[in-house]
Design a protein around this motif. Structure first.
Motif, short mmCIF file in Angstrom:
data_model
loop_
_atom_site.label_atom_id
_atom_site.label_comp_id
_atom_site.label_asym_id
_atom_site.label_seq_id
_atom_site.Cartn_x
_atom_site.Cartn_y
_atom_site.Cartn_z
N THR A 190 -3.28 6.97 -2.82
CA THR A 190 -3.00 6.23 -1.60
C THR A 190 -1.80 6.86 -0.92
O THR A 190 -0.85 7.26 -1.58
N ASN A 208 2.86 6.38 7.84
CA ASN A 208 2.12 5.12 7.85
C ASN A 208 3.00 3.97 8.36
O ASN A 208 4.19 4.16 8.64
N SER A 209 2.43 2.80 8.44
CA SER A 209 3.14 1.64 8.98
C SER A 209 4.21 1.11 8.04
O SER A 209 4.99 0.23 8.42
N TYR A 210 4.29 1.62 6.82
CA TYR A 210 5.31 1.20 5.87
C TYR A 210 6.57 2.07 5.93
O TYR A 210 7.51 1.87 5.19
N ALA A 259 -0.13 8.73 3.06
CA ALA A 259 -0.16 9.09 4.49
C ALA A 259 -0.40 10.58 4.60
O ALA A 259 0.52 11.38 4.42
N SER A 265 0.84 -1.19 0.00
CA SER A 265 0.00 0.00 0.00
C SER A 265 0.89 1.24 0.00
O SER A 265 2.06 1.18 0.33
N SER A 266 0.32 2.36 -0.37
CA SER A 266 1.05 3.64 -0.43
C SER A 266 2.20 3.58 -1.42
O SER A 266 3.26 4.16 -1.22
#
Length: 100
Positions: free
Chosen positions: A40, A48-50, A42, A14-15
């Protein structure tokens, strides 16, 4: 939305530009439209978590003239400003593609 197509999204983070492209393809397919547009990222105030920072987005357009994606980093953690910038980036990309 994307949970219905696990085989298509396998291995795509994602992102990312590939994720935004997949989302734009699915928008086009599911809505039976000429063009698909997706974003997509943040928006903030945190990343974000990535590991992408706030202000990171990928936008994509898919249509009869092909597929294109771009990454934008605003450098800001202002959520509202980022959402506006992300929307503008997506629309600018669509206008660029239409102008070709």
């Amino acid at each position: 939305f994307l949970t219905a197509t696990p085989s298509k999204r396998e291995g795509i983070r994602s992102s990312s530009e590939p994720w935004a492209t997949l989302a734009a393809e699915l928008v086009r397919e599911r809505l039976n439209t000429t063009w698909g547009l997706a974003e997509t990222g943040a928006s903030g105030p945190t990343g974000n978590s990535y590991g992408d920072p706030a202000g990171h987005t990928c936008v994509a357009v898919v249509g009869p003239k092909g597929k294109i994606a771009r990454t934008l980093r605003t450098g800001s953690n202002d959520r509202v400003a980022n959402m506006r910038a992300f929307g503008a980036a997506a629309l600018d990309l669509l206008l660029d593609v239409l102008a070709k």
